[in-house]
Design a protein around this motif. Sequence first.
Motif, PDB file in Angstrom:
ATOM      1  N   ALA A 183       0.869  -1.168   0.000  1.00  0.00           N
ATOM      2  CA  ALA A 183       0.000   0.000   0.000  1.00  0.00           C
ATOM      3  C   ALA A 183       0.901   1.211   0.000  1.00  0.00           C
ATOM      4  CB  ALA A 183      -0.874   0.000   1.240  1.00  0.00           C
ATOM      5  N   SER A 184       0.403   2.317  -0.489  1.00  0.00           N
ATOM      6  CA  SER A 184       1.266   3.497  -0.528  1.00  0.00           C
ATOM      7  C   SER A 184       1.396   4.098   0.866  1.00  0.00           C
ATOM      8  CB  SER A 184       0.734   4.506  -1.530  1.00  0.00           C
ATOM      9  OG  SER A 184      -0.535   4.941  -1.122  1.00  0.00           O
ATOM     10  N   ALA A 185       1.002   3.345   1.852  1.00  0.00           N
ATOM     11  CA  ALA A 185       1.301   3.672   3.242  1.00  0.00           C
ATOM     12  C   ALA A 185       0.957   5.110   3.602  1.00  0.00           C
ATOM     13  CB  ALA A 185       2.776   3.406   3.528  1.00  0.00           C
ATOM     14  N   ALA A 186      -0.317   5.408   3.540  1.00  0.00           N
ATOM     15  CA  ALA A 186      -0.772   6.775   3.765  1.00  0.00           C
ATOM     16  C   ALA A 186      -0.481   7.207   5.193  1.00  0.00           C
ATOM     17  CB  ALA A 186      -2.260   6.885   3.464  1.00  0.00           C
ATOM     18  N   VAL A 197      -8.197   2.414   0.793  1.00  0.00           N
ATOM     19  CA  VAL A 197      -9.463   2.888   0.236  1.00  0.00           C
ATOM     20  C   VAL A 197      -9.358   4.388   0.018  1.00  0.00           C
ATOM     21  CG1 VAL A 197     -11.941   3.044   0.654  1.00  0.00           C
ATOM     22  CG2 VAL A 197     -10.659   1.119   1.597  1.00  0.00           C
ATOM     23  N   LYS A 198      -9.711   4.825  -1.157  1.00  0.00           N
ATOM     24  CA  LYS A 198      -9.721   6.265  -1.420  1.00  0.00           C
ATOM     25  C   LYS A 198     -11.163   6.714  -1.567  1.00  0.00           C
ATOM     26  CE  LYS A 198      -5.150   6.818  -3.432  1.00  0.00           C
ATOM     27  NZ  LYS A 198      -4.600   7.401  -2.188  1.00  0.00           N
ATOM     28  N   THR A 199     -11.539   7.708  -0.787  1.00  0.00           N
ATOM     29  CA  THR A 199     -12.924   8.157  -0.804  1.00  0.00           C
ATOM     30  C   THR A 199     -13.015   9.534  -1.445  1.00  0.00           C
ATOM     31  OG1 THR A 199     -12.747   9.124   1.407  1.00  0.00           O
ATOM     32  CG2 THR A 199     -13.462   6.826   1.256  1.00  0.00           C
ATOM     33  N   SER A 200     -14.154   9.802  -2.056  1.00  0.00           N
ATOM     34  CA  SER A 200     -14.269  10.988  -2.904  1.00  0.00           C
ATOM     35  C   SER A 200     -15.230  12.045  -2.374  1.00  0.00           C
ATOM     36  CB  SER A 200     -14.743  10.558  -4.292  1.00  0.00           C
ATOM     37  OG  SER A 200     -15.982   9.866  -4.190  1.00  0.00           O
ATOM     38  N   PRO A 231      -9.553   1.184  11.086  1.00  0.00           N
ATOM     39  CA  PRO A 231      -8.677   1.787  12.098  1.00  0.00           C
ATOM     40  C   PRO A 231      -8.753   3.313  12.111  1.00  0.00           C
ATOM     41  CG  PRO A 231      -7.387   1.248  10.169  1.00  0.00           C
ATOM     42  CD  PRO A 231      -8.820   0.832   9.859  1.00  0.00           C
ATOM     43  N   HIS A 232      -9.920   3.855  11.864  1.00  0.00           N
ATOM     44  CA  HIS A 232     -10.108   5.311  11.833  1.00  0.00           C
ATOM     45  C   HIS A 232     -11.238   5.691  12.787  1.00  0.00           C
ATOM     46  CE1 HIS A 232      -7.569   5.372   8.262  1.00  0.00           C
ATOM     47  NE2 HIS A 232      -8.311   4.373   7.792  1.00  0.00           N
ATOM     48  N   THR A 233     -11.266   6.946  13.197  1.00  0.00           N
ATOM     49  CA  THR A 233     -12.277   7.376  14.161  1.00  0.00           C
ATOM     50  C   THR A 233     -13.387   8.190  13.499  1.00  0.00           C
ATOM     51  OG1 THR A 233     -10.957   9.316  14.695  1.00  0.00           O
ATOM     52  CG2 THR A 233     -10.638   7.357  16.061  1.00  0.00           C
ATOM     53  N   THR A 234     -13.266   8.428  12.207  1.00  0.00           N
ATOM     54  CA  THR A 234     -14.337   9.121  11.487  1.00  0.00           C
ATOM     55  C   THR A 234     -14.762   8.307  10.262  1.00  0.00           C
ATOM     56  OG1 THR A 234     -12.678  10.451  10.323  1.00  0.00           O
ATOM     57  CG2 THR A 234     -13.694  11.441  12.271  1.00  0.00           C
ATOM     58  N   GLY A 242     -14.489  12.577   4.548  1.00  0.00           N
ATOM     59  CA  GLY A 242     -13.653  12.519   3.353  1.00  0.00           C
ATOM     60  C   GLY A 242     -13.649  13.847   2.634  1.00  0.00           C
ATOM     61  N   PRO A 243     -13.059  13.871   1.446  1.00  0.00           N
ATOM     62  CA  PRO A 243     -12.337  12.730   0.852  1.00  0.00           C
ATOM     63  C   PRO A 243     -10.988  12.498   1.528  1.00  0.00           C
ATOM     64  CG  PRO A 243     -12.435  14.628  -0.674  1.00  0.00           C
ATOM     65  CD  PRO A 243     -13.076  15.049   0.579  1.00  0.00           C
ATOM     66  N   ARG A 244     -10.628  11.204   1.597  1.00  0.00           N
ATOM     67  CA  ARG A 244      -9.389  10.826   2.285  1.00  0.00           C
ATOM     68  C   ARG A 244      -8.852   9.506   1.730  1.00  0.00           C
ATOM     69  NH1 ARG A 244      -8.554  11.771   8.600  1.00  0.00           N
ATOM     70  NH2 ARG A 244     -10.337  13.081   9.130  1.00  0.00           N
ATOM     71  N   SER A 245      -7.607   9.242   2.084  1.00  0.00           N
ATOM     72  CA  SER A 245      -7.022   7.910   1.920  1.00  0.00           C
ATOM     73  C   SER A 245      -7.243   7.161   3.217  1.00  0.00           C
ATOM     74  CB  SER A 245      -5.512   8.017   1.665  1.00  0.00           C
ATOM     75  OG  SER A 245      -5.228   7.800   0.324  1.00  0.00           O
ATOM     76  N   ARG A 246      -7.826   5.982   3.129  1.00  0.00           N
ATOM     77  CA  ARG A 246      -8.192   5.241   4.326  1.00  0.00           C
ATOM     78  C   ARG A 246      -7.694   3.806   4.242  1.00  0.00           C
ATOM     79  NH1 ARG A 246     -10.338   8.474   8.379  1.00  0.00           N
ATOM     80  NH2 ARG A 246     -12.228   9.551   7.719  1.00  0.00           N
ATOM     81  N   HIS A 247      -7.792   3.127   5.366  1.00  0.00           N
ATOM     82  CA  HIS A 247      -7.445   1.712   5.404  1.00  0.00           C
ATOM     83  C   HIS A 247      -8.612   0.886   5.919  1.00  0.00           C
ATOM     84  CE1 HIS A 247      -3.061   3.126   5.774  1.00  0.00           C
ATOM     85  NE2 HIS A 247      -3.296   2.741   4.548  1.00  0.00           N
ATOM     86  N   LEU A 248      -8.736  -0.293   5.359  1.00  0.00           N
ATOM     87  CA  LEU A 248      -9.657  -1.294   5.895  1.00  0.00           C
ATOM     88  C   LEU A 248      -8.838  -2.549   6.170  1.00  0.00           C
ATOM     89  CD1 LEU A 248     -12.431  -2.522   6.533  1.00  0.00           C
ATOM     90  CD2 LEU A 248     -12.673  -3.021   4.092  1.00  0.00           C
ATOM     91  N   LEU A 249      -8.882  -3.000   7.420  1.00  0.00           N
ATOM     92  CA  LEU A 249      -8.138  -4.203   7.789  1.00  0.00           C
ATOM     93  C   LEU A 249      -9.024  -5.426   7.617  1.00  0.00           C
ATOM     94  CD1 LEU A 249      -6.309  -2.979  11.010  1.00  0.00           C
ATOM     95  CD2 LEU A 249      -5.703  -2.677   8.612  1.00  0.00           C
TER      96      LEU A 249
END
Lengths: 176, 176, 176
Positions: free
Chosen positions: A10-13, A50-53, A84-87, A162-169
Amino acid sequence: MLASAFVILASAAAEESAFLRLACTFQLLTLSPYPCLSLSSVASLITLEVKTSRRTLLLNVTPEVQQIVSSSAIASGVCHLYVPHTTAGITINEADDPDVARDIEATLDRLIPHKGPYKHAEGNADSHIKASLVGSSATVLIDNGRLVLGRWQGIFFCEFDGPRSRHLLVKLAHDP
Amino acid sequence: MLASAFVILASAAAEESAFLRLACTFQLLTLSPYPCLSLSSVASLITLEVKTSRRTLLLNVTPEVQQIVSSSAIASGVCHLYVPHTTAGITINEADDPDVARDIEATLDRLIPHKGPYKHAEGNADSHIKASLVGSSATVLIDNGRLVLGRWQGIFFCEFDGPRSRHLLVKLAHDP
Amino acid sequence: MLASAFVILASAAAEESAFLRLACTFQLLTLSPYPCLSLSSVASLITLEVKTSRRTLLLNVTPEVQQIVSSSAIASGVCHLYVPHTTAGITINEADDPDVARDIEATLDRLIPHKGPYKHAEGNADSHIKASLVGSSATVLIDNGRLVLGRWQGIFFCEFDGPRSRHLLVKLAHDP
């Protein structure tokens, strides 16, 4: 093609990716067709990027999660999904008519308005609250090498700031 | 009576039961006393059939889930509950006073009205939204061969677009 | 030092603590710095005692859960969190700015008022409803002997009918 283990980076955001330590221990095939997602793995712990728009967005990630399951050679077990995000959060709902996701987004925005008398000063208190209502974790069953989903069900990453770069485990566990 | 493995067939309520492939690998006793439920199993993946009688209904399914646990010979582990529908969910709450379930139903109906300015054209957008708020999966612990529930807790199948024939998936996993 | 099973009694300290006698079947190290919590364990099923100080309160229990994980010698697996109460729940959200927890509390109180036209006669119908919205169970992943939490995430016990003495069940399962 792939003879053994591979690392797909992953591009390790930055920000929330401390948990990423990439050393893939089972074969992952390419995830080409999904431009919004990339993939990495720690043993059986996989990180989807995950990239959100939009600010509020339910994004269908079912094909990506199914691909992880298919690549794992696990016939029967469970698939733990964790955000692993709070929003942001995770939910399972109808993937057939995209209007359902839009209605969920709009209703959450109506019940928990962006601008309110909130204490949290960063302007995204509503995003945090929405995340707790939807939840950060879900468990889907695996049978015959496939996610056990109802006919209309899909897995949705829920973006609330968003929009943001996110992770889903994604953590797979085969039956003991 | 039952000497070994048996298949107990759910009446296979068409629509969302494609995942049902019945081959029971451990003994399941009869589930007689619960007219609203029948039972089937794929290895340790059990499908309870649930019949709901109202549009919005929290139905206590604790005895049926406990019976599956008791029949499994698993002393210690976890019980994954999963609803394969997009207008139903699962929750755990008070089973002693049925008014609690009625209050949850009424409050969800108040917060997310049946008729709203929804995009989804099938007339059940509210049902989908309620399902995402309540959630599709829950995990209950197993100890000493019993569900670890609090004194007042019961497991409720949450119908939001009934009356219908529904499924609840129950997957048991003993400790590794 | 500890050759086999031990019982470790946390001293009922300060404003928030109490009892719980159990038979620890794996080694638990000291739980010193957290006066609000004591700890016990049955096999891999651990009960944290939580004392809450307000009617509606999100209480950060991350350090206590992490300590259980650290003491378990499980490098990779999952951590099941379960609340055995019908007027309390569990959520994961921002632990850095305490205002976020306050905003979640206030918003739940606004959406589901304490006093409403409820059927349940005990005066805490709202508490039950909040518990079902937030949920009774969550699953957090374990990697490298640590909870896999996002940078800003913490685990919150959600009290909706306090102040009370409560329990949070923690079940660890290492990878099969």
